[in-house]
Scaffold this active site. Structure first.
Site, PDB file in Angstrom:
ATOM      1  N   HIS A   1       1.257  -1.687  -0.038  1.00 43.61           N
ATOM      2  CA  HIS A   1      -0.250  -0.159  -0.044  1.00 43.61           C
ATOM      3  C   HIS A   1       0.245   1.378  -0.241  1.00 43.61           C
ATOM      4  O   HIS A   1       1.848   1.560   0.666  1.00 43.61           O
ATOM      5  CB  HIS A   1      -0.681  -0.039   0.980  1.00 43.61           C
ATOM      6  CG  HIS A   1      -1.653  -0.499   1.039  1.00 43.61           C
ATOM      7  ND1 HIS A   1      -3.017  -0.165   1.905  1.00 43.61           N
ATOM      8  CD2 HIS A   1      -2.306  -2.208   0.286  1.00 43.61           C
ATOM      9  CE1 HIS A   1      -3.838  -1.750   1.740  1.00 43.61           C
ATOM     10  NE2 HIS A   1      -3.663  -2.700   0.780  1.00 43.61           N
TER      11      HIS A   1
ATOM     12  N   TYR B   1      -9.074   4.844   7.857  1.00 35.48           N
ATOM     13  CA  TYR B   1      -9.113   4.893   9.384  1.00 35.48           C
ATOM     14  C   TYR B   1      -9.885   5.839   9.562  1.00 35.48           C
ATOM     15  O   TYR B   1      -9.840   7.251   9.066  1.00 35.48           O
ATOM     16  CB  TYR B   1      -7.454   5.881   9.767  1.00 35.48           C
ATOM     17  CG  TYR B   1      -6.590   4.851  10.207  1.00 35.48           C
ATOM     18  CD1 TYR B   1      -6.513   4.151  11.554  1.00 35.48           C
ATOM     19  CD2 TYR B   1      -5.565   4.298   9.268  1.00 35.48           C
ATOM     20  CE1 TYR B   1      -5.822   2.982  11.401  1.00 35.48           C
ATOM     21  CE2 TYR B   1      -4.721   3.881   9.024  1.00 35.48           C
ATOM     22  CZ  TYR B   1      -4.705   2.443  10.234  1.00 35.48           C
ATOM     23  OH  TYR B   1      -3.701   1.708  10.724  1.00 35.48           O
TER      24      TYR B   1
ATOM     25  N   PRO C   1      -3.322  -0.429  19.470  1.00 37.92           N
ATOM     26  CA  PRO C   1      -3.404  -0.642  17.387  1.00 37.92           C
ATOM     27  C   PRO C   1      -3.941  -0.215  16.563  1.00 37.92           C
ATOM     28  O   PRO C   1      -3.392  -0.161  16.013  1.00 37.92           O
ATOM     29  CB  PRO C   1      -3.849  -2.067  17.300  1.00 37.92           C
ATOM     30  CG  PRO C   1      -5.259  -1.752  18.535  1.00 37.92           C
ATOM     31  CD  PRO C   1      -4.606  -0.574  19.713  1.00 37.92           C
TER      32      PRO C   1
ATOM     33  N   LYS D   1       1.972  -0.677  15.301  1.00 35.90           N
ATOM     34  CA  LYS D   1       2.790  -0.816  15.362  1.00 35.90           C
ATOM     35  C   LYS D   1       3.948  -1.974  16.213  1.00 35.90           C
ATOM     36  O   LYS D   1       5.112  -2.452  16.177  1.00 35.90           O
ATOM     37  CB  LYS D   1       3.832   0.482  15.907  1.00 35.90           C
ATOM     38  CG  LYS D   1       3.316   2.072  15.406  1.00 35.90           C
ATOM     39  CD  LYS D   1       4.702   1.583  14.433  1.00 35.90           C
ATOM     40  CE  LYS D   1       4.687   2.689  13.414  1.00 35.90           C
ATOM     41  NZ  LYS D   1       4.530   2.372  12.107  1.00 35.90           N
TER      42      LYS D   1
ATOM     43  N   TYR E   1       4.225   6.111  10.640  1.00 34.85           N
ATOM     44  CA  TYR E   1       3.607   5.357  10.153  1.00 34.85           C
ATOM     45  C   TYR E   1       3.912   3.748   9.097  1.00 34.85           C
ATOM     46  O   TYR E   1       4.068   2.868   9.758  1.00 34.85           O
ATOM     47  CB  TYR E   1       2.387   5.247   9.398  1.00 34.85           C
ATOM     48  CG  TYR E   1       1.366   4.430   9.053  1.00 34.85           C
ATOM     49  CD1 TYR E   1      -0.130   4.196   9.902  1.00 34.85           C
ATOM     50  CD2 TYR E   1       1.171   3.360   8.570  1.00 34.85           C
ATOM     51  CE1 TYR E   1      -0.826   3.384  10.126  1.00 34.85           C
ATOM     52  CE2 TYR E   1       0.237   2.106   8.092  1.00 34.85           C
ATOM     53  CZ  TYR E   1      -0.833   2.617   9.647  1.00 34.85           C
ATOM     54  OH  TYR E   1      -2.024   1.031   9.588  1.00 34.85           O
TER      55      TYR E   1
HETATM   56  P1  RFL Z   1       2.960 -12.437  20.928  1.00 38.87           P
HETATM   57  O1  RFL Z   1       2.054 -12.759  20.109  1.00 38.87           O
HETATM   58  O2  RFL Z   1       2.259 -12.416  22.532  1.00 38.87           O
HETATM   59  O3  RFL Z   1       4.091 -14.123  21.639  1.00 38.87           O
HETATM   60  C1  RFL Z   1       3.932 -14.750  22.796  1.00 38.87           C
HETATM   61  C2  RFL Z   1       3.511 -16.516  22.565  1.00 38.87           C
HETATM   62  O4  RFL Z   1       4.172 -16.492  23.722  1.00 38.87           O
HETATM   63  C3  RFL Z   1       3.981 -17.180  24.158  1.00 38.87           C
HETATM   64  N1  RFL Z   1       3.777 -17.616  25.905  1.00 38.87           N
HETATM   65  C4  RFL Z   1       4.252 -18.753  27.000  1.00 38.87           C
HETATM   66  N2  RFL Z   1       5.509 -19.762  26.324  1.00 38.87           N
HETATM   67  C5  RFL Z   1       5.803 -20.307  27.051  1.00 38.87           C
HETATM   68  N3  RFL Z   1       6.081 -20.430  28.121  1.00 38.87           N
HETATM   69  C6  RFL Z   1       4.888 -18.912  29.016  1.00 38.87           C
HETATM   70  N4  RFL Z   1       4.584 -19.351  30.254  1.00 38.87           N
HETATM   71  C7  RFL Z   1       4.325 -18.528  28.158  1.00 38.87           C
HETATM   72  N5  RFL Z   1       3.441 -17.242  28.516  1.00 38.87           N
HETATM   73  C8  RFL Z   1       3.145 -16.947  27.417  1.00 38.87           C
HETATM   74  C9  RFL Z   1       1.793 -17.524  24.172  1.00 38.87           C
HETATM   75  O5  RFL Z   1       1.000 -18.190  24.017  1.00 38.87           O
HETATM   76  C10 RFL Z   1       2.616 -16.315  23.086  1.00 38.87           C
HETATM   77  O6  RFL Z   1       2.696 -17.486  21.567  1.00 38.87           O
HETATM   78  O7  RFL Z   1       4.270 -11.358  21.600  1.00 38.87           O
HETATM   79  P2  RFL Z   1       5.217 -11.152  20.708  1.00 38.87           P
HETATM   80  O8  RFL Z   1       5.708 -12.345  19.817  1.00 38.87           O
HETATM   81  O9  RFL Z   1       5.876 -10.575  20.766  1.00 38.87           O
HETATM   82  O10 RFL Z   1       3.988 -10.618  18.726  1.00 38.87           O
HETATM   83  C11 RFL Z   1       4.073  -9.349  19.304  1.00 38.87           C
HETATM   84  C12 RFL Z   1       2.805  -9.187  18.746  1.00 38.87           C
HETATM   85  O11 RFL Z   1       1.720 -10.359  18.817  1.00 38.87           O
HETATM   86  C13 RFL Z   1       1.246  -7.880  18.649  1.00 38.87           C
HETATM   87  O12 RFL Z   1       2.690  -7.150  19.268  1.00 38.87           O
HETATM   88  C14 RFL Z   1       1.058  -6.877  18.080  1.00 38.87           C
HETATM   89  O13 RFL Z   1      -0.514  -8.281  17.510  1.00 38.87           O
HETATM   90  C15 RFL Z   1      -0.236  -6.261  18.312  1.00 38.87           C
HETATM   91  N6  RFL Z   1      -1.173  -6.090  16.891  1.00 38.87           N
HETATM   92  C16 RFL Z   1      -0.655  -5.121  15.668  1.00 38.87           C
HETATM   93  N7  RFL Z   1       0.842  -5.199  15.689  1.00 38.87           N
HETATM   94  C17 RFL Z   1       1.312  -4.106  14.603  1.00 38.87           C
HETATM   95  O14 RFL Z   1       2.282  -4.496  14.381  1.00 38.87           O
HETATM   96  N8  RFL Z   1       0.088  -3.726  13.628  1.00 38.87           N
HETATM   97  C18 RFL Z   1      -1.006  -4.257  13.452  1.00 38.87           C
HETATM   98  O15 RFL Z   1      -1.480  -3.927  12.518  1.00 38.87           O
HETATM   99  C19 RFL Z   1      -1.214  -4.508  14.771  1.00 38.87           C
HETATM  100  N9  RFL Z   1      -2.879  -4.123  14.881  1.00 38.87           N
HETATM  101  C20 RFL Z   1      -2.338  -5.512  16.719  1.00 38.87           C
HETATM  102  C21 RFL Z   1      -3.267  -5.811  16.028  1.00 38.87           C
HETATM  103  C22 RFL Z   1      -3.572  -6.522  18.332  1.00 38.87           C
HETATM  104  C23 RFL Z   1      -4.640  -6.515  18.357  1.00 38.87           C
HETATM  105  N10 RFL Z   1      -5.000  -7.255  19.908  1.00 38.87           N
HETATM  106  C24 RFL Z   1      -5.397  -8.204  20.100  1.00 38.87           C
HETATM  107  C25 RFL Z   1      -3.868  -7.112  20.779  1.00 38.87           C
HETATM  108  C26 RFL Z   1      -4.854  -5.651  16.577  1.00 38.87           C
HETATM  109  C27 RFL Z   1      -4.758  -5.903  17.345  1.00 38.87           C
HETATM  110  C28 RFL Z   1      -6.375  -6.000  17.102  1.00 38.87           C
HETATM  111  C1  PHB Z   2      -5.506  -4.647  11.168  1.00 41.83           C
HETATM  112  O1  PHB Z   2      -5.425  -4.741   9.971  1.00 41.83           O
HETATM  113  O2  PHB Z   2      -5.355  -5.794  11.525  1.00 41.83           O
HETATM  114  C2  PHB Z   2      -4.869  -3.685  11.412  1.00 41.83           C
HETATM  115  C3  PHB Z   2      -4.492  -2.572  10.667  1.00 41.83           C
HETATM  116  C4  PHB Z   2      -4.156  -1.617  10.785  1.00 41.83           C
HETATM  117  C5  PHB Z   2      -4.192  -1.208  12.481  1.00 41.83           C
HETATM  118  C6  PHB Z   2      -4.602  -2.064  13.029  1.00 41.83           C
HETATM  119  C7  PHB Z   2      -4.814  -3.508  13.322  1.00 41.83           C
HETATM  120  O3  PHB Z   2      -3.462   0.259  12.964  1.00 41.83           O
END
Ligand code: RFL
Ligand code: PHB
Length: 389
Positions: free
Chosen positions: A72, A200, A292, A296, A384
């Site tokens: 994009h 957004y 979110p 990031k 961004y």
């Molecule tokens: P994770 O992905 O939470 O992985 C951690 C892993 O550790 C395991 N774990 C254990 N394993 C062994 N022993 C234990 N005691 C343990 N405790 C936990 C867990 O089961 C898991 O598998 O962390 P990590 O790797 O640091 O990654 C971070 C990302 O997942 C997170 O920051 C993003 O998903 C955030 N996020 C977004 N980030 C972006 O860069 N771009 C986005 O568009 C974006 N959109 C989002 C998001 C997060 C969202 N939610 C649900 C919070 C949108 C949403 C809705």
């Molecule tokens: C997503 O596609 O899940 C998404 C995209 C942009 C954001 C957060 C989540 O800022």
């Protein structure tokens, strides 16, 4: 069992670190609490910064991303239905890639398996000890039994609810936190996205986001109250509310369908410093959370482990502590940049309950300035697509 680096958690941070270390000739084992299928079932991020894509290119795990990911050139910001485009490519010559965290995680898991690198699933780490004395031991439970993994270093990549950060005495962690007075209700559906780019939207009824996973799968979010229950939201109610937050032209083009997933996530900013505790290092969501709105979280997980892998590589080469000492500061500098940007995006695009009118006028003035000023648009674009590593 013994390894050089024990990695707790098989999310993007843990998996990416495992690859980076392997390429540097450093042995590592990943311990993950859940099954691989469970990890892949979590619907999360969707936007990759150019820097994240470059790290994936470097480790050779980006073929499918380049095939299937959507590049994009910009995003749209809609205010009361009026749309404004921020064109990253023309402003700063950079782009983002839309590729789901699920797909990226799958690619990293498949590549790890193909290399024959060890990952133990359904292995819940219950304690980390010895990291202050220089002989760390990770204790984990698998099949109802306790096991020990000895190592040189522990990488706590176990997310916000993990055990690694909780291992550190509270007195040695400085925590910065802000909880926002709302959450996001997200819906995933196999329907074509309403537009080619993300939208957004700031509306009187609250924030909304039109995102996607592919040309046939859409991801939508709407701002909701913190005490909202997902069961109270039928698909029809969600689609109706989403349309009301978008301009008529966009609302009229939304293709609706049955949800594949619906969930609510609260929004918060959180940083726990420092990231180094003897031979235990925190990375990704284990150390920090961002709302979110700036997309990031996953990208910060990638930059953290990039710095951490460099530091560990330097230690194995020279046995000098200097790079390990620098890890926390280097990573946190970038983290705070993203914490600021995510807070700013959140503040500009949401409706804050009980906000004084002064604050909403400032929000309007801020957005007005953004749409009139190329400098302000460049600042948004630069943040961004991701600040440099
Ligand atoms: P994770 O992905 O939470 O992985 C951690 C892993 O550790 C395991 N774990 C254990 N394993 C062994 N022993 C234990 N005691 C343990 N405790 C936990 C867990 O089961 C898991 O598998 O962390 P990590 O790797 O640091 O990654 C971070 C990302 O997942 C997170 O920051 C993003 O998903 C955030 N996020 C977004 N980030 C972006 O860069 N771009 C986005 O568009 C974006 N959109 C989002 C998001 C997060 C969202 N939610 C649900 C919070 C949108 C949403 C809705
Ligand atoms: C997503 O596609 O899940 C998404 C995209 C942009 C954001 C957060 C989540 O800022």
């Amino acid at each position: 069992m013994r390894t050089q680096v024990a990695i707790v958690g098989s999310g993007p941070a843990g998996l990416l670190l495992g690859h980076l270390l392997h390429r540097a000739g450093i042995a590592n084992i990943i311990l993950e609490r859940h099954t691989a299928e469970h990890v892949l079932g979590r619907i999360r991020a969707g936007v990759l910064e150019q820097g994240t894509v470059e790290v994936l290119d470097r480790i050779g795990v980006s073929a499918r991303l380049h095939d299937e990911g959507l590049v994009h050139d910009g995003v749209e910001i809609s205010v009361q239905g009026e749309r404004h485009r921020i064109d990253f490519r023309s402003l700063i010559g950079k782009t983002i890639t839309v590729y789901g965290q699920t797909e990226l995680t799958r690619d990293l898991m498949d590549a790890r398996a193909a290399l024959g690198l060890p990952a133990v699933y359904e292995a819940e780490v219950v304690s980390v000890r010895g990291h202050d004395s220089g002989r760390p031991v990770v204790e984990y439970r698998r099949d109802g039994k306790l096991h020990e993994l000895e190592c040189d270093f522990v990488a706590g990549c176990d997310g916000y609810h993990g055990v690694s950060r909780r291992t550190v005495p509270a007195a040695r962690l400085k925590v910065y936190e802000r909880a926002y007075p709302f959450g996001w209700l997200g819906l995933l559906a196999d329907v074509p996205p309403v537009a080619d780019e993300l939208i957004y939207a700031n509306s009187e009824r609250g924030f909304a986001l039109c995102s996607m996973r592919s040309r046939t799968r859409s991801r939508y979010y709407i701002q909701c109250a913190l005490d909202e229950r997902v069961e109270a939201w039928s698909d029809d109610r969600f689609w109706d509310e989403l349309r009301r937050r978008l301009g008529e032209d966009v609302a009229g083009r939304i293709v609706t369908g049955a949800s594949l997933e619906k969930s609510i996530a609260p929004l918060r900013s959180f940083v726990a410093e420092p990231l180094r505790h003897g031979r235990l290092f925190l990375a990704g969501d284990a150390a920090h959370i961002v709302p979110p709105t700036g997309a990031k979280g996953l990208n910060l997980a990638a930059s953290d482990v990039y710095y951490l892998a460099e530091a560990l590589e330097a230690w194995y080469r020279t046995r000098a502590e200097s790079e390990l000492d620098r890890y926390s500061e280097r990573a946190l500098r970038r983290v705070w940049g993203a914490v600021r940007f995510s807070w700013w995006m959140t503040a500009q695009l949401h409706r804050f309950p009980d906000e004084p009118e002064f604050a909403s006028r400032i929000q309007r003035a801020e957005l007005d300035y953004l749409f009139r000023s190329r400098a302000a648009q460049e600042a948004l674009a630069e943040n961004y697509v991701g600040l440099p590593y």
